[in-house]
Write a protein that holds these residues in place. Sequence first.
Motif, short mmCIF file in Angstrom:
data_model
loop_
_atom_site.label_atom_id
_atom_site.label_comp_id
_atom_site.label_asym_id
_atom_site.label_seq_id
_atom_site.Cartn_x
_atom_site.Cartn_y
_atom_site.Cartn_z
N ARG A 383 8.50 73.97 -19.14
CA ARG A 383 8.10 72.93 -19.90
C ARG A 383 6.83 71.89 -18.61
NH1 ARG A 383 12.39 68.23 -19.21
NH2 ARG A 383 10.80 67.12 -19.61
N LYS A 386 3.62 74.63 -20.08
CA LYS A 386 3.43 74.17 -21.62
C LYS A 386 2.31 72.93 -21.47
CE LYS A 386 6.96 75.87 -24.73
NZ LYS A 386 8.10 75.99 -23.60
N ASP A 388 -1.21 71.77 -21.52
CA ASP A 388 -2.78 72.43 -21.91
C ASP A 388 -3.09 72.64 -21.14
OD1 ASP A 388 -3.32 69.34 -24.24
OD2 ASP A 388 -2.66 69.30 -22.34
#
Lengths: 678, 254
Positions: A383, A386, A388
């Motif tokens: 998580r 991810k 950005d």
Amino acid sequence: MEVLPTCMDVEHSRVYIDQLYSNDSQKCFQAVSELKFAVIGSVREKGSIIEQGVVVRLLQILRAPELDILLKTEVATVLNSLAKGLPEHAAALVQAGLLPVLWEQLESCPSGGSGSAYTQMLLCCLRSIYRQGCAPPPPAWDQKLLSSLIQHGYHPPSNQECVANILAHACKTNEQQQQLVDAGGADLVACLLCSPVSRVQLPALHCLTAMCFNNERVSSIIATKSYGGKAVPDLLVGLMARDRPRDMQLAAATALTFLHRAGALSADDPRIIYKTLQCLVRMCRRDREVWERVEAANTLAYLTEVSTDLQRTAAMTDHLIHTMNDYLKDTTPPNASVPQGISVSPVSCRQYDNPSTWPELMVGAALKVYASLGANDEDIRQRVIKTDVLMNTIVTSLSAASPPVQLAAVRCLHSLSRSVHTLRTTLQDHVVWRPLMTVLKTSNNEELVTVSSSTLCNLLLEFSPSKEQILDQGAVEFLCGLTRRPHPGLRLNAVWALMNMAFQAEHRVKVSILHHLGTDQIFRLLSDTDVHILMKTLGLLRNLLSTKGHIDQIMQCHGKEIMQAIILILEGEHSAEVKEQALCILANIADGDIAKSAIMSNEDVLKKLMNYMVIPNVKLQIAATFCISNLIWNVEEGAAERQNKLREMGVYKLLQNLMTTTDTGLFDKVKTALQQFH
Amino acid sequence: MDSDISEMSLGQEFMRTNVDSDTDQSGTNEGVKAMETSEWLEETNKMHIHRADMNKLIMNYLVMEGFKEAAEKFSIEANIKPPMDLDQLDERIRIRTAIQNGQFQEAMRMVTALHPEILDDNSQLYFHLQQQVLIELIREGRVEEAVVYAQDHLAERGQRDPSILNELERTLALLAFDQPDTSPFGDLLHPSHRQKVASELNAAILRAQNQEETTPLLAELLKLLLWAQDELNKKKVQYPYMTDLIKGQIEERK
């Protein structure tokens, strides 16, 4: 219509400064009063007065026993005001010898009446100096002084606030923490936490925090203290409530965090997992001030650094992972400053002086939180990754940022690198190893190099695609160099990295390692005081001596030294774990075609092997048996001679005896070995 | 009896107790009607406030604002004990009187004599006091003295602390006008500006005396009311809305 002092000022001030040196105490008092009105509030005046060398005279007045106490109080007021100026003003006062005079005066001050006003001012003065952070920390406090200081801290509120602040800023070493607790500091703090005056509670919290940090003994004592029927940890929870001022909530949360990390409160204590953690996460929200968000995030990172439970809980609290992402993109408005009246902790108060550094502080804090959250749990790591802008931020921070942010970036990277999946994908897409190698080669910061080398270790794991590229960069030579560093953490990581590198590696890599490391260094590492380094070195040897062809070639060049090293270990005082590793290496050597002779020709080693077969430790028995098994392996050339020799020595009989073992693992090995014998 | 009423700023302010912004609420755009005005007023009238509580609120206001005589009289008439020894109000009263007479330098000296740490610890307050000195000089037309004062005391502060520059510039700009009170910065000359500084100083003194509350509870209550109304407005709720706090006038909100 008010009459103002105007151009007359310069002359006017000259007169009153001259009068300071007068022997007439009345005139002197008036002069000090004028001085007081001039310096209070004005930074420029403070600087001017200090430059004119007036401080010396003021200290003289304080030290003179015959002078009136009201005069001395007025002088102390002036000194207090000077101490509240710029940091360089406070430093100048310390240089002029203010601190010993203040301590001395505090001791000799009469109690009651005008004496208490004087005491109050002296304490204010000490507090103002300590708050500026320029007082040199003594290695240890004077016990008597400490006790009397603590006594002063019980009454009235003004003294309480001063004493708490002095202790909060002055307490920096382990020894001081112990002294403070032994002198009754914990009782004082517990009392102050219950004061109705928030101006007293806040420095008391800072004092508590300073006492518990990283100190198991002190923390366990404090956690059991109570006041007014409530235990200190419960008092802290009360001070963390949402109706308290922000700086107080933060200070209380920090205190509880330190108590947990020092082992006084466990991770599953509801006050930690259901109160402290939530408070800190709450303070990271977008609508909070920058100083709050940074402090809360840093503390949160520290809180969740070790416990997987806390990491998991934090990761699902209030979109924390998403909130941290905001930190990475934040920009500070141009007119920012910490609001007046906010009291940030003594450790970090200075770092908010310059708003242009705030974005970097935010990035550092977020990276630390990610590093903690992703330390153990793969789900959380996925998580986190991810997020950005995370990888780009890490890569830029590794090369461009200030050392604290670099460290945060490396820690984050280290956590992420514990994931096989990540190693194979994200960490390949973003070429992180390059700036990492740069950091390793160029940094002087020991902590930074240690964590970086640890990360490199992971990047060098067999399944990591970066491995080849890193090797091309001269990593072998560099890591071998690191094994010679004094810092044990660095040596460990270096050997570990080499071990990973050698795993299923090509011959040329193994040769390179042996060449750059040298057998001398291997010996040194095998004699290292740190057992982990020893283990990893043995692991390195084991990895080097794998694959038949490699084993033979390496034993051909370095056989003598390697056997010596192994004998050293087997004969030395080591744990069973270490000896097992050595036996495994022997087993690998026994797998080589030519290398076998190194063992067979050494009667001493063979006898040792036989000893280990019967020693009451199953793991060692298995390792020894496996080695024997390799030696006598039927298929290989010369097996018959070897079998005869061993049979003569009594190995066959030993194996037969071992058939009675109840351990299935050992039984299998023994059976396999027996089957080899003709 | 003092005719000056300290003005409260009636703008949007948050409650003293921290309230978290709720990020997850999605308001409907049609607007909700709370209830009819008459029903609302009926419900409101059912609320019973104890006389004793009202008295405490009034006493709190009088003590905070330094109305000593009134507090003493009220204490007798309402048979309520004052929260502190009323002689402690004397110093604040003296200082407030000095301010009301425009004697800011005098006020600063008094504060320093009583609580030497206040002006060092509250640099914003100190600036406001100095600014007020400047304003008074400008008001009396003592232009040259004003410029000298600004140079001596405020210029260097402005260099170090850009956040006050704006205010400083506005104040000095008054000098450019023949009739400064009609200028765009005329609000600085308004007596309410003096009152703001007086309240700020009062609060600082209370803090230095280790009082936890530094503004009257009545003021906090009114702020709560304004805040609540504001929140309802944001959610487009229709409810009877108090337009005039002083008169208690209520209107239907459209």
